[in-house]
Design a protein around this motif. Sequence first.
Motif, short mmCIF file in Angstrom:
data_model
loop_
_atom_site.label_atom_id
_atom_site.label_comp_id
_atom_site.label_asym_id
_atom_site.label_seq_id
_atom_site.Cartn_x
_atom_site.Cartn_y
_atom_site.Cartn_z
N LYS A 11 35.78 42.51 42.31
CA LYS A 11 35.27 43.88 42.20
C LYS A 11 33.88 43.96 41.57
CE LYS A 11 37.44 45.17 37.77
NZ LYS A 11 37.96 43.84 37.43
N LYS A 15 36.21 50.07 45.78
CA LYS A 15 35.93 50.52 44.41
C LYS A 15 36.09 52.03 44.27
CE LYS A 15 33.02 48.48 41.67
NZ LYS A 15 31.86 47.85 41.02
N LEU A 37 42.20 48.40 40.71
CA LEU A 37 41.21 47.37 40.41
C LEU A 37 41.08 47.13 38.91
CD1 LEU A 37 38.34 48.15 42.95
CD2 LEU A 37 39.89 46.19 42.98
#
Length: 220
Positions: free
Chosen positions: A152, A162, A169
């Motif tokens: 990420k 994202k 995440l």
Amino acid sequence: MKYKVEIQNIEIVDEIANYWTNEDYVYLLEKFEFPDAQSIKPENLLEYLKMAISDFEPKDAARILLEYKLSEDLTEGQIDQISNDMLLDKVCEEYPVIALHAKLFHVNQLLFKAYNGTFPNAKASIIDCSFEAIDAKEETKITKEMALVLLKDGFSGSNLIKRLFEAPLNQEVPFSDAEGIVWYLESEDNVNFKLTTSEYWISREDIKASEFEDVFNVAE
């Protein structure tokens, strides 16, 4: 657990090699009413199949392929709807069930090539990357969820993963959709990987950093 992460390369492709088998081609040739499919040389099967597909109306051909690959996942009504929608939209990117995106991509691209562009052209991303554990006491197998969490920080803020999956995440909730976002995650040494996904999820423009460190919190 902390990892050194590297993104070495991203390749954009319009098909995934070796997804369709010769057995698939022979079966589909018969479904598309091509005579003596069993007698065709293996190296010629795909070209004959594309010709056979193009003899059908696009919607009907889409329905046959969808029934072959997704009859266990979709109802007859859903297949009928998707066979219409595929002519207008990239259903393999937009369908709400992310776990079906890979199968829909493979069907879409076979139709795209058989009809020379009648169907929208979708793309896949093949990412060469590595995850090297730092001061690890024992090896942990890299999963699809781990791969996305660790990658990420290499993505730009505009990356769709994202923007849509901030909590997973950040490991605030489980990342169940990772199984559908990442189509294939291949490695021979649990360090160097090939990660395959849709360009819709990760494109070249999404990569902002190639080397960085990130952390995955392994459950005790």
